[in-house]
Design an enzyme around this catalytic site. Structure first.
Site, mmCIF file in Angstrom:
data_model
loop_
_atom_site.group_PDB
_atom_site.id
_atom_site.type_symbol
_atom_site.label_atom_id
_atom_site.label_comp_id
_atom_site.label_asym_id
_atom_site.label_seq_id
_atom_site.Cartn_x
_atom_site.Cartn_y
_atom_site.Cartn_z
ATOM 1 N N ASP A 98 -22.520 79.516 16.740
ATOM 2 C CA ASP A 98 -21.185 79.146 17.163
ATOM 3 C C ASP A 98 -21.006 77.646 16.947
ATOM 4 O O ASP A 98 -21.896 76.857 17.288
ATOM 5 C CB ASP A 98 -20.991 79.473 18.651
ATOM 6 C CG ASP A 98 -19.800 80.369 18.884
ATOM 7 O OD1 ASP A 98 -18.697 79.976 18.475
ATOM 8 O OD2 ASP A 98 -19.957 81.451 19.472
ATOM 9 N N ASP A 199 -15.211 78.165 16.596
ATOM 10 C CA ASP A 199 -14.496 78.462 17.830
ATOM 11 C C ASP A 199 -13.180 77.682 17.938
ATOM 12 O O ASP A 199 -13.167 76.467 17.719
ATOM 13 C CB ASP A 199 -15.403 78.097 19.019
ATOM 14 C CG ASP A 199 -14.757 78.354 20.357
ATOM 15 O OD1 ASP A 199 -14.624 79.533 20.725
ATOM 16 O OD2 ASP A 199 -14.384 77.370 21.036
ATOM 17 N N GLU A 256 -12.249 81.573 14.229
ATOM 18 C CA GLU A 256 -11.485 82.170 15.325
ATOM 19 C C GLU A 256 -10.114 81.502 15.292
ATOM 20 O O GLU A 256 -9.964 80.356 15.706
ATOM 21 C CB GLU A 256 -12.164 81.923 16.678
ATOM 22 C CG GLU A 256 -11.392 82.573 17.827
ATOM 23 C CD GLU A 256 -11.807 82.074 19.202
ATOM 24 O OE1 GLU A 256 -11.690 82.850 20.156
ATOM 25 O OE2 GLU A 256 -12.218 80.903 19.334
ATOM 26 N N HIS A 328 -17.332 88.896 22.713
ATOM 27 C CA HIS A 328 -17.646 88.361 24.040
ATOM 28 C C HIS A 328 -16.403 87.944 24.822
ATOM 29 O O HIS A 328 -16.487 87.685 26.023
ATOM 30 C CB HIS A 328 -18.566 87.146 23.895
ATOM 31 C CG HIS A 328 -17.882 85.974 23.263
ATOM 32 N ND1 HIS A 328 -17.503 85.974 21.943
ATOM 33 C CD2 HIS A 328 -17.485 84.784 23.765
ATOM 34 C CE1 HIS A 328 -16.905 84.831 21.653
ATOM 35 N NE2 HIS A 328 -16.874 84.090 22.738
ATOM 36 N N ASP A 329 -15.255 87.838 24.156
ATOM 37 C CA ASP A 329 -14.016 87.416 24.796
ATOM 38 C C ASP A 329 -13.058 88.568 25.055
ATOM 39 O O ASP A 329 -11.917 88.342 25.455
ATOM 40 C CB ASP A 329 -13.293 86.379 23.920
ATOM 41 C CG ASP A 329 -13.803 84.963 24.130
ATOM 42 O OD1 ASP A 329 -14.374 84.690 25.199
ATOM 43 O OD2 ASP A 329 -13.637 84.133 23.223
#
Length: 565
Positions: A98, A199, A256, A328-329
């Protein structure tokens, strides 16, 4: 299109804190990841994305980075990380990390130096602004609730944060800061990293005037995304980033990106795009409530089908998107995208097949391959997630009862994806010998890896067959580079599409209804490549007869993958 090394890869996201704990502290670690590389290889995984493992106070689960060059001791050591890289390489697997560079932690050395001298060099690594008439500089609400502006102690200034107040935004207009970020990125790539998941990257471009906007809520504030939507120029920053880092290493990057303008897709993932790929969030955006989760309705099948179809048709004009069911979100996909009657192994396999055979890079999230589902949460105190607690407060302020607000969080919380991986039916699902940092989903005794390993018809073994089909010598070309062509869109309950090259045509057809349906085949069938249902002699003969007569019967929650003439 130039062919890239990553086009035919299948990726797997690991949320390390919840993956596997090897030292009994209740927190997953890098040694747990290393111990499961063979499991992932057997699943068919080529590339592993690690959610943040950097040093962090974990206000936002590691997305608040205090040192970009250090591994959080909760996860292990840099030696452990180097061993992970080496062991992955032995198995011809790639590691991506990430990259969180819109913001850092307020514990980062840069921010501490900025606080110590709010007029000095390091203050310009961030956004320090004077207030207006005793109020913050503008009326932006952060993604996690409350003002985006936090007072700088002992001054009349505020600093800017789009996420938690402990996550100050970095000033991308400062060339010195940018170079320090580039140096850090290149340090990791020199180590042998294959690339990054990037991210919240669209947020790096700010309107430096920070103008007020019309409020969108009773608090007099407006979501900070309004400013992101209203400003131009992020592409120039992203190109600078690519040129000084990723491009030099032929690194794989997946962005993202939520706030991209409608006509910019080719700029992001085209032949010379900012990134190799970006996630397709079109289906996930269907459950966004305007004022909060409490307004989010259930996903409607036709909306879901249209979202995926449109995203596929748009992406194939310019590049490769990354396809996900969950991450994960997000809550678990089985609980979110399937009606209650389909939240079973057959429905889980059906959803998996639709996603993994689409055009683009399949990303599987840990536990997805065994069909993990949303947990049952009995109190807001059981949640850990900062965003969930904010959404609970918003729901209560909107007039929902405690029970109603809790039901919303049960359905929508990203903690649903963060419950520890269910490895076995042993205590704590085999995740830890200690006390897990987050509750274990109580259904671990039914849904776990160990049980499914030994069951040929399990979700896990189906995922293995599904990925093997996608990567097989005979079909890799059509599933990697074949066109996506929607099919049977006139139906009420069928999600179907072709994958086509000049020499091959594959039909993927799924029945999301409670009732059986029969489709008229548009092309003669050659063979069945995959089915999510147990075959019987009767069904085999019935299907064979149907294919001969150019019809395709589909039971409820059945999906078939057919090779056609």
């Amino acid at each position: 299109m130039n062919r890239k090394w990553w086009h035919d890869k299948v990726a797997y996201q690991i949320y390390p804190k919840s993956f596997l704990d090897t030292n009994g502290d209740g927190i997953g670690d890098l040694r747990g990841v290393i111990s499961k590389l063979d499991y992932l290889k057997q699943l068919g995984i080529d590339m592993i994305w690690l959610s943040p493992v950097y040093k962090s106070p974990f206000v936002d689960q590691g997305y608040d980075i205090a040192d970009y060059y250090a591994i959080a001791e909760e996860f292990g050591t840099m030696e452990d990380f180097d061993e992970l890289l080496a062991e992955a390489k032995k198995r011809n697997m790639y590691i991506i990390m990430d990259l969180v560079i819109n913001h850092c932690s307020d514990q980062h050395e840069w921010f501490q130096k900025a606080l110590a001298d709010p007029d000095g060099e390091y203050a310009d690594y961030f956004y320090f602004r004077k207030g207006k008439n005793g109020n913050p500089p503008s009326n932006y609400r952060s993604y996690f609730g409350g003002s985006c502006w936090e007072p700088v102690p002992g001054t009349d200034k505020y600093y800017f944060h789009m996420f938690a107040k402990e996550q100050p935004d970095l000033n991308w207009e400062n060339p010195v800061l940018r170079q320090k970020l580039y140096d850090m990125i290149n340090w990791w790539l020199d180590k042998g990293l294959a690339g990054f998941r990037i991210d919240a990257i669209i947020n790096i471009k700010k309107d430096l005037n920070f103008p007020d906007y019309e409020p969108d809520g009773p608090d007099g504030m407006v979501n900070c995304s309004k400013m992101v939507d209203s400003v131009d120029g992020v592409g120039k920053l992203l190109e600078d980033l690519k040129k000084h880092t990723f491009e030099k290493y032929d690194a794989f990057t997946v962005g993202e990106v939520f706030n991209m303008k409608a006509d910019e897709l080719a700029e992001f993932i085209g032949e010379n795009g900012h990134f190799s790929s970006m996630f397709d969030f079109s289906a996930h955006c269907l459950t966004e409530g305007k004022r909060g989760w409490y307004e989010a309705g259930p996903v409607q099948f036709k909306d879901w089908r249209a979202a995926i179809t449109n995203a596929q048709l748009t992406a194939q004009t310019c590049g490769f998107e990354a396809n996900i069911i969950e991450n994960h979100d997000e809550p678990r996909g089985v609980s979110r995208f399937l009606p209650s009657y389909a939240q079973n192994p057959a429905g889980t396999k059906m959803l998996a097949t639709v996603s993994i055979l689409l055009r683009g890079i399949p990303f599987i999230y840990q536990g997805q391959e065994i069909g993990m589902q949303n947990a049952i949460w009995n109190s807001i105190d059981e949640f850990n997630d900062i965003s969930t607690k904010d959404q609970y407060r918003i729901a209560r302020d909107a007039g929902l009862t405690d029970r109603e607000a809790l039901a919303v969080c049960n359905r929508m919380s990203r903690d649903n994806a963060r419950t520890p991986v269910q490895w076995s039916d042993q205590p704590n699902a085999g995740f830890t010998s200690g006390t897990p940092w987050l509750k274990i989903n109580p259904n671990y005794t039914q849904i776990n890896v160990a049980n499914q390993e030994n069951d040929p018809s399990s979700v896990l073994n189906y995922y293995r067959r599904l990925i093997a089909l996608r990567k097989s010598t005979a079909y890799k070309e059509v599933f990697t580079y074949g066109k996506f062509v929607p099919a049977y869109q006139h139906t009420d309950s069928v999600m179907a599409y072709y994958r086509e090259t000049e020499t091959q045509r594959i039909l993927v057809a799924a029945n999301f209804s409670k009732k059986p349906v029969t489709l008229n085949l548009e092309h003669p069938a050659k063979q069945v490549l995959l089915s999510n249902m147990e075959a019987t002699d009767i069904m085999d003969s019935t299907l064979s007869d149907s294919l001969e007569s150019a019809t395709l019967p589909l039971r409820s929650c059945e999906i078939l993958v057919l090779e056609l003439e």
